[in-house]
Design a protein around this motif. Structure first.
Motif, PDB file in Angstrom:
ATOM      1  N   UNK A 195       0.851  -1.192   0.000  1.00 36.15           N
ATOM      2  CA  UNK A 195       0.000   0.000   0.000  1.00 36.15           C
ATOM      3  C   UNK A 195       0.888   1.243   0.000  1.00 36.15           C
ATOM      4  N   UNK A 196       0.567   2.148  -0.884  1.00 37.37           N
ATOM      5  CA  UNK A 196       1.320   3.397  -0.995  1.00 37.37           C
ATOM      6  C   UNK A 196       0.378   4.538  -0.680  1.00 37.37           C
ATOM      7  N   UNK A 231       6.073   9.699   0.121  1.00 35.20           N
ATOM      8  CA  UNK A 231       5.310   8.463  -0.021  1.00 35.20           C
ATOM      9  C   UNK A 231       5.611   7.546   1.148  1.00 35.20           C
ATOM     10  N   UNK A 232       4.552   7.025   1.770  1.00 34.83           N
ATOM     11  CA  UNK A 232       4.671   6.007   2.809  1.00 34.83           C
ATOM     12  C   UNK A 232       4.256   4.690   2.180  1.00 34.83           C
ATOM     13  N   UNK A 233       5.144   3.714   2.250  1.00 33.12           N
ATOM     14  CA  UNK A 233       4.894   2.407   1.639  1.00 33.12           C
ATOM     15  C   UNK A 233       4.807   1.387   2.756  1.00 33.12           C
ATOM     16  N   UNK A 234       3.682   0.670   2.804  1.00 31.70           N
ATOM     17  CA  UNK A 234       3.465  -0.352   3.813  1.00 31.70           C
ATOM     18  C   UNK A 234       3.342  -1.702   3.120  1.00 31.70           C
ATOM     19  N   UNK A 235       4.181  -2.650   3.537  1.00 33.16           N
ATOM     20  CA  UNK A 235       4.208  -3.977   2.930  1.00 33.16           C
ATOM     21  C   UNK A 235       3.529  -4.963   3.876  1.00 33.16           C
ATOM     22  N   UNK A 236       2.570  -5.689   3.338  1.00 35.59           N
ATOM     23  CA  UNK A 236       1.885  -6.745   4.083  1.00 35.59           C
ATOM     24  C   UNK A 236       2.315  -8.072   3.471  1.00 35.59           C
TER      25      UNK A 236
END
Length: 84
Positions: free
Chosen positions: A24-25, A32-37
């Motif tokens: 999710x960006x 930009x905050x990038x969250x990896x699941x």
């Protein structure tokens, strides 16, 4: 720079459960905050020994973002910590 596509290209071959990978960006302007699941069993692979893998991923995202004029912050989601 598309951080989601970049991370999918890099991470998918490394994971046992690539179908669970979600990126999710969020953010506006140049940030930009990038969250990896990822599947809990794959999180260790993403973190790596002594955090080397996630550190390298953060560096790659940061450098690629800087080339595109973006400030990219990468985090790995840890659902277990939130539930506890």
């Amino acid at each position: 720079m598309n951080p989601e596509a970049f991370l999918r290209d890099v991470l998918t071959p490394l994971l046992d459960h690539p179908e669970a990978l979600r990126v999710e960006v969020s953010g506006e302007g140049k940030k930009r905050d990038v969250l990896v699941f990822a599947n809990p069993r794959d999180r260790g692979r993403i973190i790596g020994k002594h955090g080397r893998m996630i550190s390298a991923l953060r560096t790659l995202c940061k450098v690629a973002g800087e080339k595109a004029g973006l400030a990219v912050n990468l985090e790995l989601d840890d659902e277990d910590e939130r539930e506890a």
